[in-house]
Motif scaffolding. Structure first.
Motif, PDB file in Angstrom:
ATOM      1  N   ASP A   1      33.341  38.526  50.524  1.00  0.00           N
ATOM      2  CA  ASP A   1      33.440  37.159  51.064  1.00  0.00           C
ATOM      3  C   ASP A   1      33.358  36.078  49.986  1.00  0.00           C
ATOM      4  OD1 ASP A   1      33.386  38.411  53.596  1.00  0.00           O
ATOM      5  OD2 ASP A   1      31.203  38.315  53.643  1.00  0.00           O
ATOM      6  N   ALA A   2      33.712  36.426  48.763  1.00  0.00           N
ATOM      7  CA  ALA A   2      33.573  35.470  47.659  1.00  0.00           C
ATOM      8  C   ALA A   2      34.559  35.826  46.551  1.00  0.00           C
ATOM      9  CB  ALA A   2      32.143  35.501  47.119  1.00  0.00           C
ATOM     10  N   PRO A   3      34.796  34.910  45.616  1.00  0.00           N
ATOM     11  CA  PRO A   3      35.558  35.263  44.419  1.00  0.00           C
ATOM     12  C   PRO A   3      34.768  36.247  43.572  1.00  0.00           C
ATOM     13  CG  PRO A   3      35.435  32.867  44.705  1.00  0.00           C
ATOM     14  CD  PRO A   3      34.429  33.483  45.630  1.00  0.00           C
ATOM     15  N   PRO A   4      35.427  36.958  42.670  1.00  0.00           N
ATOM     16  CA  PRO A   4      34.697  37.894  41.804  1.00  0.00           C
ATOM     17  C   PRO A   4      33.845  37.153  40.779  1.00  0.00           C
ATOM     18  CG  PRO A   4      36.974  37.739  41.110  1.00  0.00           C
ATOM     19  CD  PRO A   4      36.870  36.951  42.376  1.00  0.00           C
ATOM     20  N   ARG A   5      32.911  37.893  40.212  1.00  0.00           N
ATOM     21  CA  ARG A   5      32.152  37.385  39.067  1.00  0.00           C
ATOM     22  C   ARG A   5      32.687  38.027  37.795  1.00  0.00           C
ATOM     23  NH1 ARG A   5      26.112  38.777  40.824  1.00  0.00           N
ATOM     24  NH2 ARG A   5      27.216  40.039  42.383  1.00  0.00           N
ATOM     25  N   LEU A   6      32.954  37.217  36.791  1.00  0.00           N
ATOM     26  CA  LEU A   6      33.304  37.728  35.470  1.00  0.00           C
ATOM     27  C   LEU A   6      32.120  37.456  34.559  1.00  0.00           C
ATOM     28  CD1 LEU A   6      35.174  38.948  33.390  1.00  0.00           C
ATOM     29  CD2 LEU A   6      36.219  36.695  33.068  1.00  0.00           C
ATOM     30  N   LEU A   7      31.390  38.516  34.226  1.00  0.00           N
ATOM     31  CA  LEU A   7      30.177  38.373  33.426  1.00  0.00           C
ATOM     32  C   LEU A   7      30.527  38.514  31.953  1.00  0.00           C
ATOM     33  CD1 LEU A   7      27.620  40.420  35.549  1.00  0.00           C
ATOM     34  CD2 LEU A   7      28.324  38.031  35.782  1.00  0.00           C
ATOM     35  N   GLU A   8      30.607  37.383  31.275  1.00  0.00           N
ATOM     36  CA  GLU A   8      30.851  37.405  29.830  1.00  0.00           C
ATOM     37  C   GLU A   8      29.573  37.858  29.134  1.00  0.00           C
ATOM     38  OE1 GLU A   8      31.954  34.517  26.040  1.00  0.00           O
ATOM     39  OE2 GLU A   8      31.658  33.639  28.024  1.00  0.00           O
ATOM     40  N   ASN A   9      29.726  38.804  28.239  1.00  0.00           N
ATOM     41  CA  ASN A   9      28.586  39.336  27.498  1.00  0.00           C
ATOM     42  C   ASN A   9      28.317  38.440  26.283  1.00  0.00           C
ATOM     43  OD1 ASN A   9      26.668  40.862  26.182  1.00  0.00           O
ATOM     44  ND2 ASN A   9      27.787  42.779  26.355  1.00  0.00           N
ATOM     45  N   ARG A  10      27.219  37.701  26.342  1.00  0.00           N
ATOM     46  CA  ARG A  10      26.826  36.825  25.234  1.00  0.00           C
ATOM     47  C   ARG A  10      25.530  37.316  24.593  1.00  0.00           C
ATOM     48  NH1 ARG A  10      27.854  30.815  27.985  1.00  0.00           N
ATOM     49  NH2 ARG A  10      30.092  31.114  28.436  1.00  0.00           N
ATOM     50  N   SER A  11      25.284  38.596  24.709  1.00  0.00           N
ATOM     51  CA  SER A  11      24.032  39.157  24.191  1.00  0.00           C
ATOM     52  C   SER A  11      23.994  39.101  22.672  1.00  0.00           C
ATOM     53  CB  SER A  11      23.890  40.611  24.643  1.00  0.00           C
ATOM     54  OG  SER A  11      23.933  40.711  26.050  1.00  0.00           O
ATOM     55  N   ALA A  12      22.790  38.960  22.147  1.00  0.00           N
ATOM     56  CA  ALA A  12      22.594  39.010  20.697  1.00  0.00           C
ATOM     57  C   ALA A  12      22.772  40.451  20.232  1.00  0.00           C
ATOM     58  CB  ALA A  12      21.203  38.508  20.338  1.00  0.00           C
ATOM     59  N   ARG A  13      23.649  40.671  19.289  1.00  0.00           N
ATOM     60  CA  ARG A  13      23.943  42.024  18.826  1.00  0.00           C
ATOM     61  C   ARG A  13      22.733  42.612  18.094  1.00  0.00           C
ATOM     62  NH1 ARG A  13      29.755  41.904  18.106  1.00  0.00           N
ATOM     63  NH2 ARG A  13      30.491  40.913  20.025  1.00  0.00           N
TER      64      ARG A  13
ATOM     65  N   GLY B   1      18.961  39.278  33.532  1.00  0.00           N
ATOM     66  CA  GLY B   1      20.096  39.432  34.432  1.00  0.00           C
ATOM     67  C   GLY B   1      21.160  38.365  34.390  1.00  0.00           C
ATOM     68  N   GLY B   2      20.770  37.085  34.290  1.00  0.00           N
ATOM     69  CA  GLY B   2      21.756  36.016  34.212  1.00  0.00           C
ATOM     70  C   GLY B   2      22.684  36.012  35.407  1.00  0.00           C
ATOM     71  N   GLY B   3      23.946  36.391  35.175  1.00  0.00           N
ATOM     72  CA  GLY B   3      24.948  36.386  36.221  1.00  0.00           C
ATOM     73  C   GLY B   3      24.708  37.405  37.318  1.00  0.00           C
ATOM     74  N   LEU B   4      23.691  38.263  37.163  1.00  0.00           N
ATOM     75  CA  LEU B   4      23.340  39.226  38.208  1.00  0.00           C
ATOM     76  C   LEU B   4      22.316  38.664  39.184  1.00  0.00           C
ATOM     77  CD1 LEU B   4      22.974  42.463  36.056  1.00  0.00           C
ATOM     78  CD2 LEU B   4      24.908  41.808  37.475  1.00  0.00           C
ATOM     79  N   GLU B   5      21.724  37.535  38.863  1.00  0.00           N
ATOM     80  CA  GLU B   5      20.627  37.027  39.677  1.00  0.00           C
ATOM     81  C   GLU B   5      21.039  36.519  41.059  1.00  0.00           C
ATOM     82  OE1 GLU B   5      18.392  34.209  37.454  1.00  0.00           O
ATOM     83  OE2 GLU B   5      17.509  35.719  36.131  1.00  0.00           O
ATOM     84  N   PRO B   6      22.224  35.904  41.235  1.00  0.00           N
ATOM     85  CA  PRO B   6      22.570  35.429  42.585  1.00  0.00           C
ATOM     86  C   PRO B   6      22.624  36.570  43.592  1.00  0.00           C
ATOM     87  CG  PRO B   6      24.058  34.506  40.938  1.00  0.00           C
ATOM     88  CD  PRO B   6      23.249  35.553  40.246  1.00  0.00           C
ATOM     89  N   LEU B   7      22.209  36.273  44.815  1.00  0.00           N
ATOM     90  CA  LEU B   7      22.268  37.263  45.886  1.00  0.00           C
ATOM     91  C   LEU B   7      23.697  37.335  46.406  1.00  0.00           C
ATOM     92  CD1 LEU B   7      18.991  36.433  47.857  1.00  0.00           C
ATOM     93  CD2 LEU B   7      19.350  38.186  46.113  1.00  0.00           C
ATOM     94  N   ARG B   8      24.291  38.509  46.297  1.00  0.00           N
ATOM     95  CA  ARG B   8      25.655  38.745  46.758  1.00  0.00           C
ATOM     96  C   ARG B   8      25.697  40.138  47.406  1.00  0.00           C
ATOM     97  NH1 ARG B   8      25.743  34.165  45.320  1.00  0.00           N
ATOM     98  NH2 ARG B   8      27.176  33.119  43.866  1.00  0.00           N
ATOM     99  N   SER B   9      26.741  40.403  48.155  1.00  0.00           N
ATOM    100  CA  SER B   9      26.986  41.766  48.623  1.00  0.00           C
ATOM    101  C   SER B   9      28.131  42.291  47.769  1.00  0.00           C
ATOM    102  CB  SER B   9      27.348  41.777  50.111  1.00  0.00           C
ATOM    103  OG  SER B   9      27.156  43.061  50.647  1.00  0.00           O
ATOM    104  N   ALA B  10      27.772  43.002  46.689  1.00  0.00           N
ATOM    105  CA  ALA B  10      28.718  43.392  45.648  1.00  0.00           C
ATOM    106  C   ALA B  10      29.237  44.802  45.884  1.00  0.00           C
ATOM    107  CB  ALA B  10      28.054  43.288  44.279  1.00  0.00           C
TER     108      ALA B  10
END
Length: 594
Positions: free
Chosen positions: A473-485, A442-451
């Motif tokens: 109640d927060a700034p947005p998350r920009l999830l950069e995809n760094r996955s191994a192709r 999950g990475g950037g999905l792990e923090p608890l937020r109300s999305a």
């Protein structure tokens, strides 16, 4: 309140977490093959989402907003518009409500390298409307992307005039005054002009709040009243949706009844999506409704629609019940050439996955295919399918968050939740299924937020899709995809020949490695959001693309061969509709991967 069900639902994720901890202790956790890294702060995305009073005692305050990817200045990279709400003042203990202007929307210019600059003021995008749905499209065919803002209060059409946005609502003929939670453009009559469907949520009057301003009480705790389908008291009744036919020049006229889109009773609508669900070449309309049957308006091909949600197996879940459907994402998840649909649902409801039989009839199979797993204790909003690692299978990302900040006090799951990544895999029986891979990858999905809203795009033009999540109640998350192709990829920017320059409704088939993958071009789907206008295909470990076939919105079909991998190609509609021909490779102008 079904607390035992909640405890059972929580058991699986807890076991998964324990398993993950055991793997870490044993040194067996693999390197992150899939990696989504939040780079919003470094990127300069600082806008804080505002939505009412933190107590959220009224239904208006809990829906949040979305975002839109667009190239507003024509420089070849994708910029970002982020919507926002406003504050809400409770007067006389909530007997009267007043909007307090505390926030604005924002337009961020892409400066390259995942760095953005706030250009809201200079472009006319520092709007203080209470925005929820955002639909991006070139409504005039002039090469500039315009923005439709679905709002609580009057909706707004922002026409792009050379990189500056001008409020063109009045002169356009648009005028939705209801509370819009969904909006999407499509060409329903194949005349080349974009039409607009606006999905309205419920009737809500600030001067006369529901139930006289008296809140709902659960276990002694004050919370907001839900929609009428939930409270069964007629509180927060549905608002009628509205449909506009476009003239291709930026003008629209209301045609809801004329086109057969008026329901006997208005519903509480959220997401709306255009899709040709039966492959007949005409765009149908799908609408998610909250605690009410979901609509499937079938396009008759003569400019009118008939509602067939029940008959086609789309209106209800596998148990024959209406769900709290909010997000609605449509894609060909099983590579059989037809469009399937994911619906995100409420806490104590699993998400729904409706699989198409090829003739536009659906079977709900979320449990069988794994999408229901881990969603019982989640409340889903935006999201959709994307190939996170280019292995050729569509994975899914779903944003989660509760409507009640008091959720745990009333025996429900928490206000802040993990959003989820479902990875597509082939199981031991050789069947494609989805597994909740959030804890592992999950990475950037792990923090608890109300999305809330999710907008997908290849924001850095590196050949994989990133995701922007709007959190309450927060700034947005920009999830950069760094996955191994895990394979190769190819992408397409389509340019229509007429007023529908975005080619919305086009269908692209890519054959490679013995598999044909199909995508439809729509900029708006999921919930509240508009996405990368290009179509991205992960292909797995292939050496070449064997064939590309495009069915343009007017029915004209063109074929392309010998297109290079690892790049975006701009395909232009050039053959007249009366004489469809196969285009040569020279007629597909290849755009460099920026």
């Amino acid at each position: 309140m079904p607390v035992p069900i909640r405890r059972a639902a929580l058991l699986l994720p807890l076991l998964s977490a324990c398993q993950r901890e055991a793997e870490v202790a044993a040194g067996e956790l693999p390197e992150p093959r899939i990696a989504l890294v939040d780079v919003a702060r470094e990127a300069g995305l600082e806008l804080v989402q505002v939505s009412g009073d933190p107590r959220r005692w009224y239904i208006l305050e809990s829906n949040g907003t979305g975002a839109a990817w667009l190239d507003y200045d024509g420089d070849g990279d994708l910029d970002l518009f982020v919507g926002n709400g406003q504050g809400l003042k409770y007067t006389d203990d909530g007997k009267r409500l007043e909007i307090e202007v505390k926030a604005r929307c924002a337009l961020y210019r892409n400066d390259g390298g995942l760095r953005f600059s706030d250009v809201s003021e200079s472009t006319g995008c520092a709007r203080t409307d209470w925005v929820q749905a955002i639909a991006a499209a070139d409504i005039e065919g002039d090469g500039d992307t315009d923005l439709y803002l679905g709002c609580f209060g009057p909706d707004v059409l922002l026409r792009n005039e050379g990189g500056r946005f001008v409020d063109a609502t009045a002169q356009s003929g648009l005028g939705n005054l209801k509370w819009a939670a969904g909006a999407a453009f499509g060409d329903v009559n194949r005349d080349g002009a974009l039409d607009l469907y606006v999905a309205n949520y419920c009737e809500f009057d600030l001067a006369n709040p529901p139930h006289g301003g008296v809140r709902n009480v659960i276990n002694g705790v004050e919370v907001a009243w839900g929609p009428e389908g939930e409270n069964k008291k007629g509180i927060n009744p549905g608002a009628p949706d509205v449909f506009y036919l476009g003239d291709g020049k930026g003008g629209f006229r209301e045609a809801t009844r004329e086109c057969g889109l008026v329901l006997e009773k208005p519903l509480c609508s959220y997401s709306v999506t255009f899709s040709d669900i039966d492959g007949d070449g005409w765009q149908d309309i799908l609408v998610a409704n909250d605690m009410q049957p979901t609509n499937l308006f079938h396009n008759r091909g003569d400019g009118t629609f008939v509602e067939e949600g029940q008959e086609r197996g789309f209106a209800l879940d596998a148990n024959g019940k209406a769900t709290s459907a909010m997000g609605l994402a449509v894609d060909d998840i099983d590579d059989d050439g037809d469009m399937d649909a994911l619906r995100t649902n409420f806490d104590f409801e699993v998400n729904s996955l409706h699989v198409n039989n090829g003739a536009g009839r659906f079977t709900e199979r979320a449990r069988e295919l794994g999408i229901a797993s881990g969603s019982m204790d989640r409340l889903g909003w935006g999201g959709g399918f994307f190939d996170v690692d280019c292995d050729g299978d569509l994975d899914a990302l779903i944003a989660n968050g509760h409507v009640y900040p008091q959720a745990t006090q009333i025996g429900m799951s928490g206000w802040a939740m993990q959003s989820q990544l479902y990875e597509a895999i082939v199981n031991a029986a050789g069947k494609r299924v989805w597994v909740d891979a959030t804890l592992r990858w999950g990475g950037g999905l792990e923090p608890l937020r109300s999305a809330r809203g999710v907008a997908f795009a290849d924001a850095d033009d590196d050949g994989d899709l990133d995701a922007l999540i709007v959190d309450m109640d927060a700034p947005p998350r920009l999830l950069e995809n760094r996955s191994a192709r895990q394979g190769r990829w190819i992408g397409f920017a389509l340019v229509g020949a007429g007023a529908n320059r975005d080619a919305l409704g086009a269908r692209v088939e890519v054959t490679a490695g013995g598999v044909t993958r199909t995508r439809e071009l729509r900029r708006t789907h999921g919930l509240f959001a508009s996405h990368d206008p290009r179509l991205h295909f992960g292909l797995g470990p292939v050496a070449r693309v064997d064939a590309v076939r495009v069915r343009w919105p007017n029915g004209h079909v063109a074929s392309y061969e010998q297109l290079e991998l690892e790049r975006y190609h701009t395909l232009r509609e050039i053959a007249p509709p009366s004489a469809p021909t196969a285009s040569s490779p020279a007629e597909a102008s290849a755009a460099k991967t920026r």
